[in-house]
Design an enzyme around this catalytic site. Structure first.
Site, PDB file in Angstrom:
ATOM      1  N   HIS A 367      62.899 -27.321   3.238  1.00 32.03           N
ATOM      2  CA  HIS A 367      62.107 -26.236   2.660  1.00 32.03           C
ATOM      3  C   HIS A 367      60.987 -25.767   3.560  1.00 32.03           C
ATOM      4  O   HIS A 367      60.632 -24.580   3.563  1.00 32.03           O
ATOM      5  CB  HIS A 367      61.595 -26.655   1.282  1.00 32.03           C
ATOM      6  CG  HIS A 367      62.710 -26.823   0.316  1.00 32.03           C
ATOM      7  ND1 HIS A 367      63.166 -28.049  -0.081  1.00 32.03           N
ATOM      8  CD2 HIS A 367      63.531 -25.908  -0.252  1.00 32.03           C
ATOM      9  CE1 HIS A 367      64.197 -27.877  -0.895  1.00 32.03           C
ATOM     10  NE2 HIS A 367      64.434 -26.603  -1.011  1.00 32.03           N
ATOM     11  N   ARG A 474      63.044 -16.713  -4.616  1.00 29.09           N
ATOM     12  CA  ARG A 474      62.971 -18.125  -5.006  1.00 29.09           C
ATOM     13  C   ARG A 474      61.692 -18.353  -5.811  1.00 29.09           C
ATOM     14  O   ARG A 474      60.636 -18.621  -5.245  1.00 29.09           O
ATOM     15  CB  ARG A 474      62.974 -19.019  -3.771  1.00 29.09           C
ATOM     16  CG  ARG A 474      64.187 -18.867  -2.853  1.00 29.09           C
ATOM     17  CD  ARG A 474      64.052 -19.822  -1.669  1.00 29.09           C
ATOM     18  NE  ARG A 474      65.200 -19.806  -0.795  1.00 29.09           N
ATOM     19  CZ  ARG A 474      65.289 -19.088   0.332  1.00 29.09           C
ATOM     20  NH1 ARG A 474      64.282 -18.312   0.698  1.00 29.09           N
ATOM     21  NH2 ARG A 474      66.372 -19.146   1.081  1.00 29.09           N
ATOM     22  N   CYS A 681      73.829 -15.433  -0.563  1.00 33.55           N
ATOM     23  CA  CYS A 681      72.466 -15.637  -0.071  1.00 33.55           C
ATOM     24  C   CYS A 681      72.339 -17.077   0.395  1.00 33.55           C
ATOM     25  O   CYS A 681      72.457 -17.997  -0.390  1.00 33.55           O
ATOM     26  CB  CYS A 681      71.429 -15.311  -1.142  1.00 33.55           C
ATOM     27  SG  CYS A 681      71.803 -15.941  -2.775  1.00 33.55           S
TER      28      CYS A 681
END
Length: 756
Positions: A367, A474, A681
């Site tokens: 991340h 997100r 995506c």
């Protein structure tokens, strides 16, 4: 009885006086070796300094031929001195000339000496040189004498690190501390970054070495050790620390180290020998690190980072330092160097000053890498040893195209990379010119190039990149960077800002996708999971905690009042999960209607295809939702049974392999059959070669980072889609033989001049 600590204390006092005097570097070194020899009743004291060419050069001596200074040399690993430097371990010999590693240097005149004590000159575990004392008579040097010489070596290490000896280096040579180092890692995000090192968890440089009052320093050390132990006990007693699992094991190891009597005894000895409490921590940790770096046991080597962290915590307590101090004094061209870090930690740094990121660990789908990609900085990961070899302020070049690092680069490297940066800038200008041109292939096929986002800082890139919309927002990133669950009002404000900035462009909001590797420190999950990626996360978690989902849906509905709302559910496994989520959404719509809130003009519900079970429910899925998005990162992970966070498997399997491409094609075909829009995506969409493959498989909407849109659009403009579809008909259906699919696609592009 003789006070064994008196000698080291007297020596340290003398060294402190010498360091305070205004002396030229060579004169200071000559006085230091003279005083060490006198204090230790040694006939010889010599200092060898490690150069960048792995040669140890004699820099000062008391007792050997003074004419050999700067002439006598030993290679790393050669002779007793070279052995000490290579192993980072002291040698204490009563008959040195009969040791198998002994090497005779005739210019020094040392053949008459038998006893030998040599210690490495260490800083942060790195060997910078070797300090030696010798005597004619055969004797074994006492432990307190070894300790005294090691402490003197620490003082010399700070002289070397401060650059004080650079003036003594002959033209064309340089010391090892400043030598250029190249690393090869894995490219996680494209781009070139030139700047200066900022260590994410910097070593604390101790400048106050000598104590005035040993008893006071002992009190400070004991107080700091007590605070350290209490803080670890406090962390272990918190309810958010599971009773089993890796995090607790690490903390238990910290508690064991913090109470280790051997470690504490070495700290006490260093203080009683005249060092400050913080200098004692630095010395003991540097010694320990140097020894552990040369261990072959991988488990013990891994524990090195635990010891480093513990020592840094103790140093911060002694010096009253905050970990945020470095971020406050960030240079304008900062390149962060870290073993690992979280997404929120990267966002703590001022974005406008960041030029790159170097990680010793991590994977392309970590991340922190996703956030770095959104920010638009180059990232190179798997760069082992980068932290220990770097110093704050070192010049560094990050090549996110090739996956290489140049630390303290030579001038010719800097010139070459500066030209490469200029070339990339010219290429980016060409991409900007494509921004307003239609997103069409050479043979007129339209493809929507969408952008992935998750924070307000991403949104200006929507217009700059020319993206057709936001294919994946997100929403969990807002949760990951917050100190507590964002309130409904904060969520609504964010979603409204996103829609306002997007204007008439579509935005697809993915409902909160936490769990697995997306850990929220304030979210208490009582049960530790053996396989969190396959566990309680995403839609599974929010259906079990409907309050979370209801709050988010209500915020989305209110933010989208008077315009279209697109909501996507992550990690759907069975169609009943969609039905449950739709029921929650319908309840929120009825609730807001009852209180006359302005509702969206239309509400489209979609699902992500990331769990392989949906590949056998595709037609039913396409009828149950308004649109589908393929999450290629997780889908690839689950199909290939490959933990995407496992660094040993980071490059083992290729997402452009035939099995995975067949799975992707089945989703695109099902969407076409059922007239349901399908978008992909994921990282796969962001590289021109893999984006080309997706278009050939039938995808007409792909979502990627903003920086990838220009290169993908340039590829699309030269792509004959009809020919590519024929290529896949010929190569995808049959047996996967011969060249790998990636090589075949590269050849297809090369033959037609398609820029990849």
């Amino acid at each position: 009885m003789r006070d064994m600590a008196a000698g080291p204390r007297v020596l340290l006092k003398r060294l402190r006086e010498l360091m305070a005097e205004a002396l030229e570097p060579q004169a200071r070194l000559d006085r230091i070796v003279h005083d060490i020899a006198q204090n230790m009743v040694a006939e010889v004291c010599s200092l060898y300094v490690l150069r960048a060419d792995s040669v140890l050069e004699l820099y000062a001596t008391e007792g050997l031929n003074p004419g050999s200074v700067h002439l006598a040399q030993l290679k790393l690993g050669e002779g007793l001195v070279g052995t000490i430097a290579a192993s980072a371990r002291a040698l204490n010999l009563s008959d040195a000339q009969h040791h198998p590693a002994f090497a005779y240097l005739p210019e020094t005149g040392e053949e008459i000496y038998s006893s030998f004590l040599g210690v490495p000159v260490l800083r942060a575990g790195r060997t910078l040189g070797v300090l030696v004392v010798q005597n004619r008579t055969q004797r074994q040097y006492r432990d307190d004498e070894v300790e005294a010489l090691e402490t003197a070596a620490m003082v010399i290490a700070e002289m070397i690190a401060a650059g004080e000896l650079a003036r003594l280096t002959r033209p064309g040579l340089e010391l090892d501390l400043r030598r250029s180092v190249s690393f090869t890692g894995i490219a996680f995000n494209d781009g070139i970054g030139l700047g200066h090192v900022v260590l994410h968890e910097p070593r604390i440089v101790v400048t106050n070495l000598f104590n005035e009052d040993s008893d006071e320093e002992m009190r400070r050390l004991e107080q700091a050790l007590g605070s350290l132990r209490l803080s670890i006990d406090d962390m272990l007693s918190r309810r958010d620390v599971a009773f089993e699992g890796e995090h607790r094991a690490v903390l238990e190891a910290y508690r064991m180290f913090a109470n280790d009597q051997g470690w504490v005894r070495r700290l006490d000895e260093a203080v009683r020998n005249g060092l400050t409490a913080e200098a004692a921590v630095e010395k003991v940790q540097s010694d320990m690190r140097a020894r552990m770096m040369h261990m072959t046991d991988p488990y013990l080597r891994e524990r090195m980072s635990d010891f480093d962290d513990l020592a840094n915590r103790l140093l911060r307590m002694l010096l009253g330092r905050s970990p945020d101090d470095v971020a406050a004094a960030l240079p304008k061209d900062a390149i962060i160097v870290a073993r690992s870090m979280g997404a929120a930690e990267l966002l703590d740094y001022p974005r406008e000053k960041l030029r790159g990121l170097v990680l010793e660990d991590g994977t392309v789908t970590s991340h922190v890498v996703i956030v770095a990609r959104a920010i638009g900085i180059p990232v190179v990961g798997q760069v082992k040893g980068a932290v220990s070899m770097s110093e704050n302020g070192d010049a560094i070049i990050v090549d996110g195209d090739e996956g290489t690092i140049q630390l303290r680069p030579q001038p010719e490297f800097e010139s070459a990379y500066a030209e490469k940066v200029r070339f990339r800038a010219r290429r980016q200008e060409l991409y900007r010119e494509l921004r307003k041109k239609p997103s069409e292939s050479k043979d007129g096929v339209h493809v929507d190039l969408m952008m992935n986002a998750g924070l307000v800082v991403d949104l200006p890139q929507l217009a700059e990149s020319g993206a057709a919309g936001i294919g994946l927002f997100r929403t969990e990133l807002q949760f990951m960077v917050a100190a507590a669950f964002p309130r409904a009002e904060a969520q609504e404000a964010l979603y409204r800002d996103v829609l306002d900035i997007a204007r008439d462009k579509p935005v697809t909001f993915r409902t909160i996708d936490i769990g697995g590797d997306k850990v929220l420190p304030y979210f208490k999950n009582a049960a530790a999971e053996e396989n969190p990626a396959l566990g309680w996360r995403a839609i599974r978690l929010t259906l079990d905690r409907p309050g979370l989902l209801r709050t988010q849906i209500r915020a989305l509905l209110k933010a989208a009042g008077g315009r279209e709302l697109r909501v996507m559910l992550p990690m759907v496994t069975v169609l009943s999960e969609i039905a449950q989520a739709r029921e929650i959404i319908d309840k929120e719509v009825r609730h807001l209607s009852r209180f006359a809130h302005l509702l969206p003009t239309s509400l489209k519900l979609g699902a992500m295809v990331e769990v392989p079970s949906l590949l056998w429910q595709l037609d039913e899925l396409m009828k149950a939702v308004d649109f589908v998005s393929v999450g290629s990162n997780d889908l690839f992970q689950f199909i290939m049974a490959t933990d995407r966070g496992n660094t040993q498997l980071a490059d083992r399997f290729d997402p452009l392999s035939t099995p995975f491409l067949r799975a992707l094609k089945s989703v695109a075909d099902a969407g076409a059959r059922n007239h349901t829009p399908v978008t992909l995506c994921g990282e796969l969409a962001g590289k021109p070669i893999s984006a080309m493959a997706l278009i050939g498989l039938g995808y007409r909407s792909i979502s990627m980072s903003a920086a990838s849109i220009g290169p993908v659009k340039a590829m699309l403009a030269e792509l004959p889609v009809g020919e590519l579809e024929t290529f896949f008909e010929e190569n995808l259906a049959g047996q996967a033989a011969g060249l790998p699919m990636r090589a075949l696609l590269q050849a297809f592009a090369d033959d037609r001049g398609i820029p990849l």
